[in-house]
Motif scaffolding. Sequence first.
Motif, PDB file in Angstrom:
ATOM      1  N   TYR A 145       0.842  -1.202   0.000  1.00  0.00           N
ATOM      2  CA  TYR A 145       0.000   0.000   0.000  1.00  0.00           C
ATOM      3  C   TYR A 145       0.870   1.243   0.000  1.00  0.00           C
ATOM      4  N   TYR A 146       0.347   2.293  -0.594  1.00  0.00           N
ATOM      5  CA  TYR A 146       1.012   3.597  -0.634  1.00  0.00           C
ATOM      6  C   TYR A 146       0.010   4.617  -0.109  1.00  0.00           C
ATOM      7  N   VAL A 147       0.340   5.285   0.993  1.00  0.00           N
ATOM      8  CA  VAL A 147      -0.545   6.283   1.589  1.00  0.00           C
ATOM      9  C   VAL A 147      -0.350   7.597   0.847  1.00  0.00           C
ATOM     10  N   ALA A 148      -1.446   8.174   0.369  1.00  0.00           N
ATOM     11  CA  ALA A 148      -1.355   9.378  -0.456  1.00  0.00           C
ATOM     12  C   ALA A 148      -2.595  10.231  -0.306  1.00  0.00           C
ATOM     13  N   GLY A 149      -2.534  11.373  -0.938  1.00  0.00           N
ATOM     14  CA  GLY A 149      -3.689  12.245  -1.073  1.00  0.00           C
ATOM     15  C   GLY A 149      -4.062  12.315  -2.541  1.00  0.00           C
ATOM     16  N   ARG A 150      -5.252  12.780  -2.810  1.00  0.00           N
ATOM     17  CA  ARG A 150      -5.733  12.828  -4.193  1.00  0.00           C
ATOM     18  C   ARG A 150      -5.031  13.898  -5.023  1.00  0.00           C
ATOM     19  N   VAL A 151      -4.309  14.822  -4.362  1.00  0.00           N
ATOM     20  CA  VAL A 151      -3.545  15.821  -5.098  1.00  0.00           C
ATOM     21  C   VAL A 151      -2.151  15.279  -5.412  1.00  0.00           C
ATOM     22  N   SER A 152      -1.493  14.676  -4.415  1.00  0.00           N
ATOM     23  CA  SER A 152      -0.127  14.179  -4.629  1.00  0.00           C
ATOM     24  C   SER A 152      -0.085  12.916  -5.483  1.00  0.00           C
ATOM     25  N   ALA A 153      -1.161  12.141  -5.478  1.00  0.00           N
ATOM     26  CA  ALA A 153      -1.232  10.922  -6.303  1.00  0.00           C
ATOM     27  C   ALA A 153      -2.681  10.741  -6.762  1.00  0.00           C
ATOM     28  N   PRO A 154      -3.096  11.506  -7.773  1.00  0.00           N
ATOM     29  CA  PRO A 154      -4.486  11.406  -8.251  1.00  0.00           C
ATOM     30  C   PRO A 154      -4.826   9.984  -8.699  1.00  0.00           C
ATOM     31  N   PRO A 155      -6.097   9.599  -8.587  1.00  0.00           N
ATOM     32  CA  PRO A 155      -6.489   8.235  -8.967  1.00  0.00           C
ATOM     33  C   PRO A 155      -6.055   7.836 -10.371  1.00  0.00           C
ATOM     34  N   GLU A 156      -6.018   8.792 -11.298  1.00  0.00           N
ATOM     35  CA  GLU A 156      -5.612   8.436 -12.662  1.00  0.00           C
ATOM     36  C   GLU A 156      -4.126   8.071 -12.756  1.00  0.00           C
ATOM     37  N   PHE A 157      -3.351   8.357 -11.713  1.00  0.00           N
ATOM     38  CA  PHE A 157      -1.937   7.984 -11.668  1.00  0.00           C
ATOM     39  C   PHE A 157      -1.716   6.602 -11.045  1.00  0.00           C
ATOM     40  N   ALA A 158      -2.784   5.963 -10.594  1.00  0.00           N
ATOM     41  CA  ALA A 158      -2.662   4.681  -9.893  1.00  0.00           C
ATOM     42  C   ALA A 158      -1.925   3.636 -10.729  1.00  0.00           C
TER      43      ALA A 158
END
Length: 106
Positions: free
Chosen positions: A77-90
């Motif tokens: 798992y990678y803990v992130a926010g939607r700004v630092s790692a937007p879902p489209e970057f998954a």
Amino acid sequence: FVRALGGEGAVRRVGVGALSSDGAAAAINRDNVHVLITLDGWLQRNRNVLLSLRPAPVQVGGLGHRGTLGDTRVAQYYVAGRVSAPPEFAVQFTERLAYLPLGHAP
């Protein structure tokens, strides 16, 4: 040190600096650590070899390092926010993204 979440939600610091990767993995496993969190990523003196031994059932990255660790043996798992790692970057992460509700920027 490795910060470990053990049985009954106990958070404690486990000193593994003087141990080999195999010795540290055995100690973490013996202590029944459930969640192991790495803050190092690919920084100098990281313990990713230790993490690749999978001493805990759940291993998490992203709190102290921006970007994927590139190997699910190191962290699932990678803990992130939607700004630092937007879902489209998954698709650029080997880890499953776990979003914090109020955002996060490592």
